[in-house]
Design a protein around this motif. Structure first.
Motif, PDB file in Angstrom:
ATOM      1  N   VAL A 132       0.840  -1.197   0.000  1.00 43.37           N
ATOM      2  CA  VAL A 132       0.000   0.000   0.000  1.00 43.37           C
ATOM      3  C   VAL A 132       0.875   1.247   0.000  1.00 43.37           C
ATOM      4  CG1 VAL A 132      -1.738   1.309   1.283  1.00 43.37           C
ATOM      5  CG2 VAL A 132      -1.962  -1.161   1.053  1.00 43.37           C
ATOM      6  N   GLY A 133       1.975   1.204   0.736  1.00 46.94           N
ATOM      7  CA  GLY A 133       2.896   2.339   0.760  1.00 46.94           C
ATOM      8  C   GLY A 133       3.447   2.652  -0.616  1.00 46.94           C
ATOM      9  N   THR A 134       3.737   1.623  -1.384  1.00 46.69           N
ATOM     10  CA  THR A 134       4.207   1.817  -2.763  1.00 46.69           C
ATOM     11  C   THR A 134       3.168   2.588  -3.572  1.00 46.69           C
ATOM     12  OG1 THR A 134       5.571  -0.178  -2.715  1.00 46.69           O
ATOM     13  CG2 THR A 134       4.848   0.592  -4.893  1.00 46.69           C
ATOM     14  N   LEU A 135       1.914   2.198  -3.433  1.00 51.15           N
ATOM     15  CA  LEU A 135       0.835   2.865  -4.169  1.00 51.15           C
ATOM     16  C   LEU A 135       0.643   4.301  -3.687  1.00 51.15           C
ATOM     17  CD1 LEU A 135      -1.613  -0.160  -4.175  1.00 51.15           C
ATOM     18  CD2 LEU A 135      -0.469   0.801  -6.200  1.00 51.15           C
ATOM     19  N   LEU A 136       0.670   4.496  -2.367  1.00 55.41           N
ATOM     20  CA  LEU A 136       0.483   5.847  -1.829  1.00 55.41           C
ATOM     21  C   LEU A 136       1.622   6.787  -2.233  1.00 55.41           C
ATOM     22  CD1 LEU A 136      -0.897   5.071   1.760  1.00 55.41           C
ATOM     23  CD2 LEU A 136      -2.178   5.863  -0.254  1.00 55.41           C
ATOM     24  N   ARG A 137       2.847   6.281  -2.223  1.00 56.27           N
ATOM     25  CA  ARG A 137       3.989   7.115  -2.653  1.00 56.27           C
ATOM     26  C   ARG A 137       3.863   7.479  -4.129  1.00 56.27           C
ATOM     27  NH1 ARG A 137       6.369   3.672   0.839  1.00 56.27           N
ATOM     28  NH2 ARG A 137       7.082   2.237  -0.774  1.00 56.27           N
ATOM     29  N   LEU A 145      -3.404  10.778  -5.508  1.00 54.96           N
ATOM     30  CA  LEU A 145      -3.878  10.291  -4.207  1.00 54.96           C
ATOM     31  C   LEU A 145      -3.520  11.290  -3.108  1.00 54.96           C
ATOM     32  CD1 LEU A 145      -2.814   6.518  -4.380  1.00 54.96           C
ATOM     33  CD2 LEU A 145      -5.100   7.469  -4.753  1.00 54.96           C
ATOM     34  N   ARG A 146      -4.338  11.299  -2.084  1.00 58.02           N
ATOM     35  CA  ARG A 146      -4.082  12.151  -0.925  1.00 58.02           C
ATOM     36  C   ARG A 146      -2.771  11.756  -0.270  1.00 58.02           C
ATOM     37  NH1 ARG A 146      -9.575  12.850   2.455  1.00 58.02           N
ATOM     38  NH2 ARG A 146      -7.990  13.404   3.990  1.00 58.02           N
ATOM     39  N   THR A 147      -2.173  12.704   0.395  1.00 57.24           N
ATOM     40  CA  THR A 147      -0.902  12.444   1.072  1.00 57.24           C
ATOM     41  C   THR A 147      -1.058  12.376   2.587  1.00 57.24           C
ATOM     42  OG1 THR A 147      -0.404  14.810   1.123  1.00 57.24           O
ATOM     43  CG2 THR A 147       0.436  13.543  -0.761  1.00 57.24           C
ATOM     44  N   ASP A 148      -2.274  12.546   3.077  1.00 56.71           N
ATOM     45  CA  ASP A 148      -2.488  12.581   4.528  1.00 56.71           C
ATOM     46  C   ASP A 148      -3.087  11.293   5.087  1.00 56.71           C
ATOM     47  OD1 ASP A 148      -4.908  13.003   3.248  1.00 56.71           O
ATOM     48  OD2 ASP A 148      -5.665  14.375   4.786  1.00 56.71           O
ATOM     49  N   VAL A 149      -2.941  10.180   4.364  1.00 62.47           N
ATOM     50  CA  VAL A 149      -3.393   8.876   4.852  1.00 62.47           C
ATOM     51  C   VAL A 149      -2.191   7.941   4.923  1.00 62.47           C
ATOM     52  CG1 VAL A 149      -5.755   9.087   3.992  1.00 62.47           C
ATOM     53  CG2 VAL A 149      -4.019   8.077   2.540  1.00 62.47           C
ATOM     54  N   THR A 150      -2.303   6.933   5.761  1.00 64.43           N
ATOM     55  CA  THR A 150      -1.212   5.973   5.912  1.00 64.43           C
ATOM     56  C   THR A 150      -1.618   4.623   5.335  1.00 64.43           C
ATOM     57  OG1 THR A 150      -1.953   5.122   8.059  1.00 64.43           O
ATOM     58  CG2 THR A 150      -0.539   7.103   8.080  1.00 64.43           C
ATOM     59  N   SER A 151      -0.635   3.788   5.150  1.00 61.96           N
ATOM     60  CA  SER A 151      -0.897   2.413   4.703  1.00 61.96           C
ATOM     61  C   SER A 151      -1.824   1.706   5.678  1.00 61.96           C
ATOM     62  CB  SER A 151       0.412   1.631   4.575  1.00 61.96           C
ATOM     63  OG  SER A 151       1.230   2.189   3.595  1.00 61.96           O
ATOM     64  N   ASP A 152      -1.582   1.912   6.969  1.00 61.03           N
ATOM     65  CA  ASP A 152      -2.443   1.279   7.976  1.00 61.03           C
ATOM     66  C   ASP A 152      -3.892   1.751   7.860  1.00 61.03           C
ATOM     67  OD1 ASP A 152      -0.647  -0.469   9.231  1.00 61.03           O
ATOM     68  OD2 ASP A 152       0.118   1.118  10.523  1.00 61.03           O
ATOM     69  N   ASP A 153      -4.100   3.041   7.563  1.00 59.35           N
ATOM     70  CA  ASP A 153      -5.460   3.553   7.371  1.00 59.35           C
ATOM     71  C   ASP A 153      -6.157   2.788   6.251  1.00 59.35           C
ATOM     72  OD1 ASP A 153      -4.926   5.561   9.275  1.00 59.35           O
ATOM     73  OD2 ASP A 153      -4.467   7.059   7.727  1.00 59.35           O
ATOM     74  N   LEU A 184      -9.763   8.672  -1.002  1.00 60.09           N
ATOM     75  CA  LEU A 184      -8.318   8.728  -1.256  1.00 60.09           C
ATOM     76  C   LEU A 184      -7.952   9.749  -2.321  1.00 60.09           C
ATOM     77  CD1 LEU A 184      -7.255   4.974  -1.165  1.00 60.09           C
ATOM     78  CD2 LEU A 184      -6.721   6.757   0.500  1.00 60.09           C
ATOM     79  N   THR A 185      -8.867  10.010  -3.234  1.00 54.73           N
ATOM     80  CA  THR A 185      -8.580  10.942  -4.329  1.00 54.73           C
ATOM     81  C   THR A 185      -9.274  12.282  -4.117  1.00 54.73           C
ATOM     82  OG1 THR A 185     -10.410  10.029  -5.635  1.00 54.73           O
ATOM     83  CG2 THR A 185      -8.214   9.102  -6.006  1.00 54.73           C
TER      84      THR A 185
END
Length: 191
Positions: A132-137, A145-153, A184-185
């Protein structure tokens, strides 16, 4: 004189992969009652091949689960080329739901692995948060994608959606994934 490790023949690797795919499917659909010989037959290999790779039922279950986990995590990277991070994330979520459904079906089998003293989930959280971190980065880089969410979220929310697949409908799960993707978007300037 030191020996070099023997390389696994390609047909042996293919047999192992086939066994793992069939085993994961069979354990998810039929539980622990399926005889290893039936799994070997369905995979198109002899029972000796199965036991050469997996000396116990628990070893087979653990390896089948680990393979499914690895495949869903690797898919995060595989989906990124040629599409936006948001599109890749949406596609990954669908794959994750297939994985979570299979994992749920394998729960009885995975409990047998745990009872044998092995923790099949030991690396699950780290692998999934990495994916998930790969996708968020990637989403932060391409702005999708938003930058204020974490993989755990994201994983916590996906766990809830996976629950709905088991106790609701696939259509409902699809709507929930759409809602999560909307969140997320979300346009961050609208606040």
């Amino acid at each position: 004189m030191p020996t070099t490790p023997r390389r696994t023949r390609s047909d042996a690797r293919q047999n192992r992969e086939r066994l793992l795919e069939v085993a994961a499917q069979v354990f998810a659909e039929q539980g622990l009652d399926t005889a290893p010989a039936a799994i070997a037959k369905q995979a198109g290999v002899g029972v000796g091949t199965l036991y050469r790779h997996f000396p116990t039922r628990e070893a087979l279950i653990d390896a089948a689960y680990q393979r499914r986990l690895t495949l869903v995590c690797e898919k995060a990277t595989d989906l990124l080329p040629g599409r936006s991070a948001a599109e890749a994330t949406r596609a990954w979520m669908t794959d994750f739901l297939h994985y979570a459904t299979a994992k749920s079906g394998m729960s009885e089998a995975l409990n047998a692995v745990i009872a044998s003293g092995v923790d099949p989930y030991a690396d699950s959280h780290a692998l999934l948060t990495g994916a998930v971190g790969t996708l968020l980065r990637a989403g932060a880089q391409d702005g999708t994608l938003r930058t204020d969410v974490t993989s755990d979220d994201v994983l916590l929310l996906m766990g809830g959606i996976a629950y709905s697949v088991r106790h609701g409908t696939k259509e409902q799960a699809g709507r929930l994934v759409d809602l999560l993707m909307d969140a997320l978007t979300k346009d961050q300037t609208a606040n």
